[in-house]
Scaffold this active site. Sequence first.
Site, short mmCIF file in Angstrom:
data_model
loop_
_atom_site.label_atom_id
_atom_site.label_comp_id
_atom_site.label_asym_id
_atom_site.label_seq_id
_atom_site.Cartn_x
_atom_site.Cartn_y
_atom_site.Cartn_z
N HIS A 26 124.94 49.21 17.83
CA HIS A 26 125.98 49.09 18.03
C HIS A 26 125.48 47.84 19.16
O HIS A 26 124.55 47.07 19.10
CB HIS A 26 126.50 50.09 19.32
CG HIS A 26 125.18 50.92 19.03
ND1 HIS A 26 124.65 51.92 19.74
CD2 HIS A 26 123.87 50.40 21.15
CE1 HIS A 26 123.15 52.30 20.05
NE2 HIS A 26 123.38 51.28 21.16
P1 TYD Z 1 123.34 55.74 20.14
O1 TYD Z 1 123.40 55.17 21.75
O2 TYD Z 1 123.97 55.52 19.16
O3 TYD Z 1 121.50 55.38 19.87
P2 TYD Z 1 120.87 54.69 19.14
O4 TYD Z 1 121.32 53.33 19.95
O5 TYD Z 1 119.80 54.80 20.08
O6 TYD Z 1 120.99 54.90 18.01
O7 TYD Z 1 123.35 57.29 20.45
C1 TYD Z 1 123.35 59.00 19.88
C2 TYD Z 1 124.16 60.01 20.30
O8 TYD Z 1 123.38 60.78 21.46
C3 TYD Z 1 125.25 59.71 20.38
O9 TYD Z 1 125.62 60.41 20.20
C4 TYD Z 1 125.17 59.49 21.97
C5 TYD Z 1 124.53 60.80 22.47
N1 TYD Z 1 123.49 59.57 23.97
C6 TYD Z 1 123.47 60.75 24.90
O10 TYD Z 1 124.35 61.45 25.09
N2 TYD Z 1 123.07 59.82 25.98
C7 TYD Z 1 122.78 58.91 25.85
O11 TYD Z 1 122.12 58.40 27.40
C8 TYD Z 1 122.28 58.17 24.55
C9 TYD Z 1 121.78 56.45 24.59
C10 TYD Z 1 122.72 58.87 23.85
#
Ligand code: TYD
Length: 142
Positions: A57
């Site tokens: 993303h």
């Molecule tokens: P995501 O940011 O997509 O993770 P990564 O970039 O590490 O792959 O987040 C994964 C899931 O966690 C998504 O459902 C949102 C949740 N999340 C939170 O609730 N709070 C946060 O601060 C973060 C980073 C993620």
Amino acid sequence: MKKIIVKNSGYIELPRVVDERDGVLSIMEGNRDIPFEIKRVYYINHLENCHSVRGKHAHKTLKQVIFCINGSFVLSFDDGTNTQDVLMWRDNVGVLLGPGLWHTMHSFSSGCILLVVASDYYDEADYIRDYDEFMKFAGAMK
Ligand code: TYD
């Protein structure tokens, strides 16, 4: 260290205090070592190593600095024009991920731990999770 060519990025090197047999203390202060006020910190562990992929993303406004505080992984990032892979393994050298960077973390070593500091609270509306949408966003930012 490989030069970072993608925009809105760069290495962030933390000061460290080396106490020989008593370990190493690394320090990050908001608005000093980290180029923004830190509003959120999160960490990622228990990865399934070579099978895990995270990220995929970009953010519209959020700034983050990503560290690998144990083990290693590969950070692949893309500003819509340039793409780059950086092997993350120095626990006191992070990478700034400014707005508009598509990023993926993969190829995790065993015991890898990521630590991320962010400029704002979690907000799903700040995410771009579709690559075509990201390319439009990156084109508009040029
Ligand atoms: P995501 O940011 O997509 O993770 P990564 O970039 O590490 O792959 O987040 C994964 C899931 O966690 C998504 O459902 C949102 C949740 N999340 C939170 O609730 N709070 C946060 O601060 C973060 C980073 C993620």
